[in-house]
Write a protein that holds these residues in place. Sequence first.
Motif, PDB file in Angstrom:
ATOM      1  N   GLU A  34       0.849  -1.358  -0.147  1.00 25.84           N
ATOM      2  CA  GLU A  34      -0.127   0.053   0.018  1.00 25.84           C
ATOM      3  C   GLU A  34       1.021   1.200   0.187  1.00 25.84           C
ATOM      4  O   GLU A  34       1.945   1.323   0.409  1.00 25.84           O
ATOM      5  N   LYS A  35       0.350   2.481  -0.580  1.00 27.57           N
ATOM      6  CA  LYS A  35       0.893   3.537  -0.735  1.00 27.57           C
ATOM      7  C   LYS A  35       0.488   4.586   0.460  1.00 27.57           C
ATOM      8  O   LYS A  35      -0.632   4.338   1.136  1.00 27.57           O
TER       9      LYS A  35
ATOM     10  N   ARG B 107       3.623  11.519  -8.563  1.00 27.59           N
ATOM     11  CA  ARG B 107       2.872  10.921  -9.359  1.00 27.59           C
ATOM     12  C   ARG B 107       3.198   9.437  -9.738  1.00 27.59           C
ATOM     13  O   ARG B 107       2.632   8.491 -10.125  1.00 27.59           O
TER      14      ARG B 107
ATOM     15  N   LEU C 103       2.589   7.080  -7.193  1.00 27.60           N
ATOM     16  CA  LEU C 103       1.171   6.431  -7.324  1.00 27.60           C
ATOM     17  C   LEU C 103       0.831   5.809  -8.534  1.00 27.60           C
ATOM     18  O   LEU C 103      -0.227   5.481  -8.888  1.00 27.60           O
ATOM     19  N   LYS C 104       1.917   5.379  -9.285  1.00 29.41           N
ATOM     20  CA  LYS C 104       1.911   4.573 -10.448  1.00 29.41           C
ATOM     21  C   LYS C 104       1.004   5.591 -11.639  1.00 29.41           C
ATOM     22  O   LYS C 104       0.268   4.888 -12.309  1.00 29.41           O
ATOM     23  N   LYS C 105       1.043   6.767 -11.563  1.00 27.23           N
ATOM     24  CA  LYS C 105       0.315   7.714 -12.370  1.00 27.23           C
ATOM     25  C   LYS C 105       1.210   8.414 -13.607  1.00 27.23           C
ATOM     26  O   LYS C 105       1.727   9.292 -13.375  1.00 27.23           O
TER      27      LYS C 105
ATOM     28  N   MET D  23      -6.111  10.242  -4.367  1.00 30.76           N
ATOM     29  CA  MET D  23      -5.181   9.453  -5.043  1.00 30.76           C
ATOM     30  C   MET D  23      -4.761   8.105  -4.478  1.00 30.76           C
ATOM     31  O   MET D  23      -4.775   7.188  -4.920  1.00 30.76           O
TER      32      MET D  23
ATOM     33  N   GLU E 272      -7.703   5.897  -3.545  1.00 25.35           N
ATOM     34  CA  GLU E 272      -8.107   5.174  -4.701  1.00 25.35           C
ATOM     35  C   GLU E 272      -7.064   4.022  -4.987  1.00 25.35           C
ATOM     36  O   GLU E 272      -7.552   2.964  -5.448  1.00 25.35           O
ATOM     37  N   TYR E 273      -5.989   4.622  -5.087  1.00 22.74           N
ATOM     38  CA  TYR E 273      -4.765   3.543  -5.360  1.00 22.74           C
ATOM     39  C   TYR E 273      -4.792   2.211  -4.423  1.00 22.74           C
ATOM     40  O   TYR E 273      -4.805   1.320  -4.888  1.00 22.74           O
ATOM     41  N   ASN E 274      -5.074   2.585  -3.078  1.00 22.25           N
ATOM     42  CA  ASN E 274      -5.018   1.455  -2.080  1.00 22.25           C
ATOM     43  C   ASN E 274      -6.174   0.767  -2.230  1.00 22.25           C
ATOM     44  O   ASN E 274      -6.499  -0.650  -1.870  1.00 22.25           O
TER      45      ASN E 274
ATOM     46  N   LEU F 125      -6.046  -1.726  -5.116  1.00 27.70           N
ATOM     47  CA  LEU F 125      -4.890  -2.748  -4.417  1.00 27.70           C
ATOM     48  C   LEU F 125      -5.635  -3.853  -3.588  1.00 27.70           C
ATOM     49  O   LEU F 125      -5.482  -5.078  -3.760  1.00 27.70           O
TER      50      LEU F 125
END
Length: 140
Positions: A22-23, A41, A44-46, A112, A115-117, A120
């Motif tokens: 997790e980020k 970014r 966060l893999k953007k 962001m 949403e990423y987590n 995941l």
Amino acid sequence: MNKSDLTLNELLVFNSEMKNVEKSAAIAYLMLIGGHLGVHRFYLKKKVSAIIQLVLFLIASGGYIFFAFMTAFIDEGIGSVALFVVSLVLFLVPAIALLIWIIVDLCLISRMVREYNSVLEHQLVEQIIHHRTHQQQQQF
């Protein structure tokens, strides 16, 4: 499926794996200090927007260097004034766009990261459920 469908052992595996991947919002905010490079970014893999931010920074930096060079060596000719204006625009337009983008990112980072987590978490739950059904099929 969600976390509530997991057994206790599966939940322990889930929590262990989430801690590894997790980020963190705090780290993302710290990376925003280098926001003009798009580091937060990338974290966060953007990647596309991170590359755009990096390119904007490089254009603004090049424009700044060109602007500094033009102010140091400008003469009063019309061509020199035109180059001076071009160098100023090459610096200011991407720099202002990047500044506005960083301010917007300051407000968006926590969302962001969530949403990423969340994505995941969903993927991890799906993997655990898939593993469970695969094991059950092997037992029969």
